[in-house]
Motif scaffolding. Structure first.
Motif, PDB file in Angstrom:
ATOM      1  N   HIS A 184       0.535  -0.695  -0.046  1.00 54.15           N
ATOM      2  CA  HIS A 184      -0.309  -0.141  -0.025  1.00 54.15           C
ATOM      3  C   HIS A 184       1.048   1.114  -0.133  1.00 54.15           C
ATOM      4  CE1 HIS A 184       1.097   0.269   4.649  1.00 54.15           C
ATOM      5  NE2 HIS A 184       0.228   1.146   4.213  1.00 54.15           N
ATOM      6  N   ASP A 185       2.115   0.875   0.758  1.00 53.28           N
ATOM      7  CA  ASP A 185       2.594   2.361   0.585  1.00 53.28           C
ATOM      8  C   ASP A 185       3.864   2.397   0.061  1.00 53.28           C
ATOM      9  OD1 ASP A 185       1.979   4.470   2.529  1.00 53.28           O
ATOM     10  OD2 ASP A 185       2.604   3.832   4.430  1.00 53.28           O
ATOM     11  N   LYS A 188       5.840   5.478  -1.544  1.00 51.23           N
ATOM     12  CA  LYS A 188       6.820   6.250  -0.287  1.00 51.23           C
ATOM     13  C   LYS A 188       8.257   5.979  -1.464  1.00 51.23           C
ATOM     14  CE  LYS A 188       3.451   6.996   3.927  1.00 51.23           C
ATOM     15  NZ  LYS A 188       4.156   6.427   5.184  1.00 51.23           N
ATOM     16  N   HIS A 213       2.529  10.334  -2.983  1.00 45.60           N
ATOM     17  CA  HIS A 213       3.003   8.846  -2.844  1.00 45.60           C
ATOM     18  C   HIS A 213       1.944   7.660  -2.783  1.00 45.60           C
ATOM     19  CE1 HIS A 213       1.412   8.297   1.436  1.00 45.60           C
ATOM     20  NE2 HIS A 213       1.267   7.568   1.524  1.00 45.60           N
ATOM     21  N   HIS A 238      -6.110   4.037   1.180  1.00 39.41           N
ATOM     22  CA  HIS A 238      -5.955   4.392   2.520  1.00 39.41           C
ATOM     23  C   HIS A 238      -5.794   5.844   3.384  1.00 39.41           C
ATOM     24  CE1 HIS A 238      -1.603   4.480   1.041  1.00 39.41           C
ATOM     25  NE2 HIS A 238      -1.399   4.879   1.907  1.00 39.41           N
ATOM     26  N   HIS A 239      -5.943   6.757   2.033  1.00 41.77           N
ATOM     27  CA  HIS A 239      -6.003   8.177   3.105  1.00 41.77           C
ATOM     28  C   HIS A 239      -6.947   9.075   2.372  1.00 41.77           C
ATOM     29  CE1 HIS A 239      -2.275   7.286   4.427  1.00 41.77           C
ATOM     30  NE2 HIS A 239      -1.168   7.775   3.386  1.00 41.77           N
ATOM     31  N   ASP A 267      -4.316   1.655   8.990  1.00 48.47           N
ATOM     32  CA  ASP A 267      -2.940   1.607   8.342  1.00 48.47           C
ATOM     33  C   ASP A 267      -2.605   2.513   9.754  1.00 48.47           C
ATOM     34  OD1 ASP A 267      -0.839   3.162   6.946  1.00 48.47           O
ATOM     35  OD2 ASP A 267      -2.129   4.557   6.815  1.00 48.47           O
TER      36      ASP A 267
END
Ligand SMILES: [Fe+2]
Length: 392
Positions: A184-185, A188, A213, A238-239, A267
């Motif tokens: 998911h990240d 970054k 990201h 997710h954000h 998260d």
């Protein structure tokens, strides 16, 4: 695994099969069960004041907004005891570290992700979690301060696997969600190092870069063959926050599917419990309180409470102090009686001395000694200068 799922009424679509469990079928408010074939039927249904209907995904279309129907609150019936799963879980966690480090290095060099090993890892994680979720969850408590991205990625994968298994998702979906959690990240990697690891507050420009990201991650997943839409949802959503204050798209309410909502919960949980070089992580207990607070506007309330039930208020690895002064580490949460987990005690705060480690199952104590074995507060392992690994 049941083929019946529940779905918000406004997410019902043509091609779905409504079952008789749906509210309103029995009392005639919903005409009948069966296929939704016409727009008109949809409109009629949506005019009824019904929150959700049940659909059969074997007979009709599935939806990313559908939640499994829980047959019981505790899907977790560990197949083996913690000690038996411990060494297998360590192997899986080791593999996860190796594979995620390779992926991070490859993405840094501009390469796409080789999906097959991620899929294999997700399957190994899911198997270990079905055997005994606490074995891998114990390991997720142990962090090195300079390995944040690596450990956070693995932990979000583990947590979403545990959470979706608890919610009753089928094996294939749990696997996709786990892969999404692991990746998911990944975007970054493309955020400048000094922004990603800045100890202080980000400037407005740096914050814009940090938020990128998500888009970078989506681009990487798009370039990598074989990544499912579910995994892409985890990365892309997710954000996002239910009240529209999230990013990158500022979606709100029903625009955020259930996978994105689940990802947001796990998260936040993992991010706030992690210690970074510049701040100390919250205890799991404090993190649960924060999730409840955030469920007022940002996070899905139902999912937050399900997550707390799934992890328990004292998740594995939490250091607790009892009213008799004994301090111990939770080695097995009790999902039915959350305030009575199984702990391994190691310290007596009244005598201010370490004691031989002893396993105490708070739920199984005789009634007369329960009164003096109540959890008073959570403590930090650091206060005792111990490595909780020695007690898990
Ligand atoms: Fe993120």
């Amino acid at each position: 695994m049941s083929d019946i799922k529940r779905i918000p009424l406004n997410k019902l679509e043509i091609g779905m099969y409504v079952t008789e469990q749906s509210e309103g079928v029995a009392d005639g408010r919903v005409q009948e069960k069966g296929f939704i074939r016409r727009e008109e039927t949809l409109r009629k249904l949506q005019a009824k004041k019904i929150a959700e209907v049940y659909i059969d995904v074997k007979k009709g279309k599935d939806s990313p907004f559908a939640l499994p129907v829980l047959t019981s609150q505790t899907t977790f019936k560990a197949r083996v005891v913690l000690d038996e799963e411990r060494s297998r879980a360590e192997k899986v966690y080791g593999e996860a570290r190796g594979l995620m480090s390779d992926i991070i290095a490859n993405v840094k060099m501009g390469k796409a992700i080789d999906v097959a090993p991620v899929e294999e890892l997700a399957e190994d994680i899911n198997d270990s979690i079905l055997n005994n979720p606490n074995a891998l969850l114990c390991l997720s408590q142990i962090r090195e301060k300079d390995q944040y991205l690596l450990e956070h990625s693995i932990n979000v994968g583990l947590l979403i696997s545990v959470f979706s298994t608890h919610l009753g998702y089928d094996k294939a979906t749990v696997k996709e969600l786990t892969m999404g959690g692991l990746l998911h990240d990944i975007g970054k990697i493309r955020v400048p190092y000094q922004v990603l690891n800045k100890p202080g507050k980000l400037t407005d420009d740096e914050w814009v870069e940090m938020k990128m990201h998500v888009a970078y991650g989506q681009a990487v997943l798009q370039e990598s063959k074989g990544i499912s839409d579910i995994a892409k949802s985890i990365c892309g959503l997710h954000h996002e926050r239910l009240d529209g204050t999230g990013y990158p798209m500022g979606l709100s309410g029903d625009e955020i599917n259930v996978y994105g909502r689940m990802a947001a919960v796990v998260d936040v949980y993992d991010a706030v419990t992690a210690s970074r070089c510049y701040h100390k992580g919250m205890s799991p207990f404090e993190a649960m309180k924060l999730l409840v607070k955030m469920s007022e506007d940002h996070l899905d309330k139902g999912l937050v409470y399900s997550f707390i039930r799934c992890m328990s208020v004292y998740p594995v690895g939490t250091v607790v102090e009892l009213n008799n002064g004994l301090v111990g580490v939770v080695i097995e949460p009790n999902l039915q009686l959350p305030s009575e987990p199984k702990i391994r005690t190691f310290f007596n705060s009244k005598r201010r001395s370490f004691e031989a480690a002893k396993v105490v199952d708070l739920a199984k104590l005789p009634r007369d000694s329960k009164a003096e074995h109540k959890i008073m507060c959570t403590r930090e392992a650091e206060e005792f200068k111990v490595d909780i690994r020695d007690y898990l």
